[in-house]
Write an enzyme that holds these catalytic residues in place. Structure first.
Site, PDB file in Angstrom:
ATOM      1  N   TYR A  57       0.898  -1.149   0.000  1.00  0.00           N
ATOM      2  CA  TYR A  57       0.000   0.000   0.000  1.00  0.00           C
ATOM      3  C   TYR A  57       0.935   1.196   0.000  1.00  0.00           C
ATOM      4  CZ  TYR A  57      -4.040  -2.883   1.037  1.00  0.00           C
ATOM      5  OH  TYR A  57      -5.050  -3.798   0.958  1.00  0.00           O
ATOM      6  N   THR A  61      -0.987  -2.470  -4.682  1.00  0.00           N
ATOM      7  CA  THR A  61      -2.437  -2.703  -4.689  1.00  0.00           C
ATOM      8  C   THR A  61      -3.143  -1.412  -5.093  1.00  0.00           C
ATOM      9  OG1 THR A  61      -2.261  -4.449  -3.069  1.00  0.00           O
ATOM     10  CG2 THR A  61      -4.408  -3.380  -3.247  1.00  0.00           C
ATOM     11  N   LYS A  82      -1.613  -4.650  -8.758  1.00  0.00           N
ATOM     12  CA  LYS A  82      -2.588  -5.672  -8.351  1.00  0.00           C
ATOM     13  C   LYS A  82      -3.937  -4.990  -8.150  1.00  0.00           C
ATOM     14  CE  LYS A  82      -3.498  -8.834  -4.447  1.00  0.00           C
ATOM     15  NZ  LYS A  82      -4.572  -8.160  -3.679  1.00  0.00           N
ATOM     16  N   HIS A 142      -9.720  -7.766  -5.138  1.00  0.00           N
ATOM     17  CA  HIS A 142      -9.416  -7.838  -3.711  1.00  0.00           C
ATOM     18  C   HIS A 142     -10.298  -8.898  -3.016  1.00  0.00           C
ATOM     19  CE1 HIS A 142      -7.014  -5.093  -0.975  1.00  0.00           C
ATOM     20  NE2 HIS A 142      -7.559  -5.898  -0.079  1.00  0.00           N
ATOM     21  N   ASP A 193      -6.565 -13.375  -9.507  1.00  0.00           N
ATOM     22  CA  ASP A 193      -6.952 -14.004  -8.245  1.00  0.00           C
ATOM     23  C   ASP A 193      -8.436 -13.784  -8.005  1.00  0.00           C
ATOM     24  OD1 ASP A 193      -7.517 -11.548  -6.895  1.00  0.00           O
ATOM     25  OD2 ASP A 193      -5.561 -11.454  -5.941  1.00  0.00           O
ATOM     26  N   GLY A 244      -6.167 -16.518  -2.041  1.00  0.00           N
ATOM     27  CA  GLY A 244      -6.130 -15.780  -0.773  1.00  0.00           C
ATOM     28  C   GLY A 244      -6.700 -16.577   0.380  1.00  0.00           C
TER      29      GLY A 244
END
Ligand SMILES: Cc1cc2nc3c(=O)[nH]c(=O)nc-3n(C[C@H](O)[C@H](O)[C@H](O)COP(=O)(O)O)c2cc1C
Ligand SMILES: CC(C)CC(=O)C(=O)O
Length: 417
Positions: free
Chosen positions: A147, A173, A281, A305, A336, A359
């Protein structure tokens, strides 16, 4: 890993945890092992959670077209990334605060990934230092999820430490300029228990605050200083941007609403390169994928996310084909979200992804049996993926293409891709 067909994910009885043969069963075990606050934090999506569910359901819209009478006695599931041969095209996505699941935490995840020969993403908000994780990972190249804080100094220090520790890439991210609304977190008044730390933000110079304080005051500025871990992204207080200290609450950290291509990507590349690759991402559209290529990032992860940010956003598998088409092979595209079976990995690769990240399944593995549970999760997905390749008639990862898929619409119509 190249294997003969015997026991390659099939019905061989050795090496199975008979209590846990699927990711679904792993999730059920984990459910009983976690306290409510942790379970809710890990499992929930933003708002109604519909994007979280759609991430999973999107895989059900595709069926595999298996080819037969091909010699599948040798199946090679390996793939290359960051100059490393991953045993399967599956890595563990960065997820925050893994010690909530099990004392092994991020170190357990790193050791499990090392054992299974796959990479791991380490969250900026890990409960273990990046140096400890690098040590546990050994020869496996890792990724630091970033971040990017408005306070550049903190990010700069983190990047320097990651380089020194041998991280190969940073994943910035980009889907979290503002934190999504997670209602269970709010209702539970989520707090990181005081015996855990956001380990990579231990600051020698930070004034010591009581656990209830979220902003420095003149009174506490004069207290003796001691090392502490704290949340650091900053938030707006009146005209001033302040760095909060004290307990981690999602309303005082992580978000950086000023994030943008020109200002931040260029800065990040300057800081990271050449030692570490810069990836983004959280890409969901062809337009942003083209911008990512334009700004010369080294790769992108199609992600929402895990449905924790913009509820109502597209499922990642639905977003993937457009992104792949826009990128035209210029940089790798990973994905993802919602991957719960080896056949899901096959489908994502058939739609053009080069690699997938998982995740929550890793968090469930941790909660079930610590490091051993993450190994189990990776073994289940790897075995299922290898079996799927063999039964679909593909012997190497590069051979997986959209020729192996059809899409089924709501009325049951089957369409070739
Ligand atoms: C509990 C939890 C914490 C997460 N923390 C982070 C994080 O710190 N940084 C980040 O970029 N993504 C984070 N993610 C998102 C994951 O990296 C990944 O995108 C997502 O989990 C993929 O979806 P899946 O859980 O369905 O596999 C988190 C996800 C979960 C479930
Ligand atoms: C510290 C948090 C913002 C971690 C995160 O990305 C998440 O909970 O989804």
């Amino acid at each position: 890993m190249t294997t003969g067909n015997k026991g390659a994910g099939g019905n061989g009885h050795a090496d199975h945890d008979l209590n846990c043969l699927t990711i679904e069963e792993l999730q059920a075990h984990a459910h009983t092992m976690m306290d409510k606050q942790t379970r809710d934090y890990y499992n929930e999506g933003a708002d109604s959670g519909s994007t979280l569910l759609e991430n999973i359901d999107a895989y059900k819209k595709y069926r595999i077209r298996p080819r037969v009478l091909r010699d599948v006695s040798r199946i090679n599931t390996t793939t290359n990334l960051f100059g490393f041969k991953s045993s399967v095209p599956i890595g563990v996505a960065p997820t925050a605060m893994q010690k909530l699941a099990h004392a092994d935490g991020e170190e357990g995840t790193a050791k499990a990934c090392r054992k299974r020969g796959v990479p791991m993403g380490l969250s900026s908000f890990a409960t273990t230092t990046l140096e400890e994780v690098a040590e546990a990972s050994g020869e496996i190249p890792n990724v630091l999820q970033l971040y990017l804080f408005e306070d550049r100094d903190h990010s700069r220090k983190l990047i320097a430490r990651a380089k020194k520790a041998g991280f190969k890439a940073v994943f910035l991210t980009v889907d979290t300029p503002i934190l999504g609304r997670r209602n269970l977190e709010i209702r539970n008044q989520f707090k990181l228990p005081p015996h855990f730390k956001i380990a990579n933000f231990v600051e020698e110079e930070e004034p010591a605050l009581s656990n209830d304080e979220t902003t420095p005051t003149s009174a506490n500025q004069s207290r003796p200083r001691k090392p502490r871990a704290y949340s650091t992204a900053g938030y707006t207080h009146g005209e001033k941007r302040v760095t909060p200290t004290g307990p981690i609450t999602f309303h005082t950290h992580a978000a950086n609403p000023t994030l943008c291509w020109e200002k931040d990507i260029e800065w990040l590349k300057e800081e990271c390169c050449p030692e570490m690759e810069v990836w983004v991402k959280g890409i969901a559209t062809a337009e942003d994928a083209i911008l990512a290529v334009h700004h010369q990032v080294r790769g992108i992860v199609v992600s929402n996310h895990g449905g924790r940010q913009l509820n109502g956003a597209m499922a990642t598998l639905d977003a993937l084909p457009d992104v792949v088409e826009a990128v035209r092979g210029q940089i790798p595209v990973h994905v993802d979200g919602g991957i719960r079976h080896g056949t899901d990995v096959f489908k994502a690769l058939a739609l053009g992804a080069d690699f997938v990240w998982v995740g929550r399944p890793a968090l469930w593995g941790l909660a079930y049996k610590g490091q051993e549970g993450v190994e189990l999760m990776l073994k289940l997905l790897s075995d299922e993926f290898r079996l799927c390749m063999g039964l679909a008639g593909v012997t190497k990862v590069e051979g997986i293409s959209k020729e192996y898929l059809v899409k089924i619409d709501k009325s049951g119509f089957v369409a070739r891709l």
